[in-house]
Enzyme design. Structure first.
Site, short mmCIF file in Angstrom:
data_model
loop_
_atom_site.label_atom_id
_atom_site.label_comp_id
_atom_site.label_asym_id
_atom_site.label_seq_id
_atom_site.Cartn_x
_atom_site.Cartn_y
_atom_site.Cartn_z
N LYS A 64 0.80 -1.23 0.00
CA LYS A 64 0.00 0.00 0.00
C LYS A 64 0.84 1.28 0.00
O LYS A 64 0.39 2.31 -0.48
CB LYS A 64 -0.97 -0.01 1.17
CG LYS A 64 -2.10 -1.02 0.94
CD LYS A 64 -3.35 -0.67 1.72
CE LYS A 64 -4.52 -1.50 1.27
NZ LYS A 64 -4.43 -2.91 1.73
N GLU A 79 -10.41 5.90 3.86
CA GLU A 79 -10.95 4.79 4.63
C GLU A 79 -9.82 3.78 4.85
O GLU A 79 -8.82 3.82 4.15
CB GLU A 79 -12.06 4.10 3.83
CG GLU A 79 -11.59 3.15 2.71
CD GLU A 79 -10.80 3.79 1.57
OE1 GLU A 79 -10.96 5.01 1.37
OE2 GLU A 79 -10.02 3.08 0.91
N SER A 124 1.59 -9.71 -0.61
CA SER A 124 1.24 -8.29 -0.49
C SER A 124 1.62 -7.69 0.86
O SER A 124 1.78 -6.48 0.99
CB SER A 124 -0.25 -8.09 -0.77
OG SER A 124 -1.04 -8.91 0.06
#
Ligand SMILES: *Cc1c(COP(=O)(O)O)cnc(C)c1O
Length: 330
Positions: free
Chosen positions: A24, A46, A313
């Site tokens: 991210k 969010e 990830s």
């Protein structure tokens, strides 16, 4: 893990080794830089598992931007370490108490705050979802994952991987990996969705496998919805995957049959979580463990000279206590 699976060679793209521990940060740095460039006063978002919140709060701290994160109460309780990190990083955390108190409601809540002053606020979405240009923008920031993986795999193996596997929540880590290989017809691509407690129960978030086309959060996609078209409450053991929609490009890639979408359930996920931890010394995030589970499943059906590249990830620090408790390891 390759030996244990007994077939194709399994390789990992280690996004878990990034600063903040997940893919991210790739799009958060891009979004925060853009917000600063545009002269925005506040960055808003969010978060589900808290990974996007931590990554965005990190990028905002780095660039001196004000940051506000909306997060469901259930996720706040489950992902305590990420909540602590966001507080340390100086962002404002808004607990969301409506609906299922998870990701979908956090998106609604953050959108409402954004609409109070869209001129000065910047919405930094957490995946390849939402209205244009968010899916494209997040994909482009994430495409570094596939660019690196392609280059490194070619350098090491002198060929491309036969199969790519990534977990799919909103779809950003998967799009990040897949984008660099879309023109390589010989590379098979598989996205793994959360089957939760089973596809025959209401407790899953297998949007592409079982969803129908509809609208959600300002874009069209396959989604899980009731007869009135409202999003259904969804569930996954991995907070980062429980979203009732999915990025529009994944829907397109499913329609043109370029990418296959499958599902792994909670049990398979936990099994993969423990196997990767104990066979390789790598504790994966529960999200990423869905991709690992499918890799182990198909590796054994493939010859030993074939290769599978899995996008790892995220690391499992945030899930370790939860899993140990769930599996009664204490
Ligand atoms: C957020 C998250 C996901 C799901 O989001 P995508 O946009 O589908 O990548 C998957 N894995 C991890 C570790 C996450 O933090």
């Amino acid at each position: 893990m390759t030996e244990a699976a007994g077939g194709a060679q399994i390789y990992l793209k280690r996004e878990d080794l990034n600063h903040t521990g997940a893919h991210k940060i790739n799009h958060c740095i891009g979004e925060a830089l853009l917000a600063k460039h545009m002269g925005k006063t506040k960055v808003l978002a969010e978060t589900g598992a808290g990974q996007h919140g931590v990554a965005l709060a990190t990028a905002c701290a780095l660039l001196g931007m004000e940051c506000e994160i909306h997060m469901g109460e259930i996720d706040i309780a489950k992902e305590h370490p990420n909540v602590t990190k966001m507080k340390i990083l100086g962002c404002k955390l808004v607990p969301v108490t409506r609906g299922t108190k998870t990701l979908k409601d956090a998106v609604d809540s953050a959108f409402e705050e954004y609409l109070k002053d869209p001129v000065n606020f910047f919405y930094a979405i957490g995946s390849v979802v939402g209205p244009h240009p968010f899916p494209k923008m997040v994909r482009d920031f994430q495409s570094i994952v596939g660019q690196e993986a392609r280059e490194q795999f070619l350098a090491k193996m002198n060929k491309l991987p036969d199969t790519l596997i990534a977990c799919v929540g909103g779809g950003s880590n998967a799009m990040g990996l897949f984008t660099a290989f879309l023109e390589d017809d010989e590379v098979r691509m598989i996205g793994v969705e959360p089957a939760g407690k089973g596809l025959d129960t209401p407790d899953h978030a297998a949007t592409l496998s079982l969803g129908i086309k509809g609208q959600l959060h300002g874009f069209e996609c396959y989604n899980l919805q009731d007869k009135e078209g409202n999003p259904l409450p969804v569930y996954s053991i991995a907070s980062g995957l429980d979203y009732p929609g999915v990025g529009p490009q994944h829907c397109y890639l499913k329609d043109i049959k370029r990418v296959e979408y499958v599902a792994a359930d909670d049990k398979e996920c936990l099994d993969a979580f423990m196997k990767l931890s104990r066979l390789e010394g790598i504790i994966p995030a529960l999200e990423s463990a869905h991709a690992v589970a499918h890799a182990m499943k198909i590796a054994k059906e493939m010859p030993k000279d074939k290769t599978i590249l899995v996008n790892l990830s995220d690391r499992g620090d945030k899930d370790a206590d939860f899993v140990a408790d769930y599996l009664s390891l204490y």
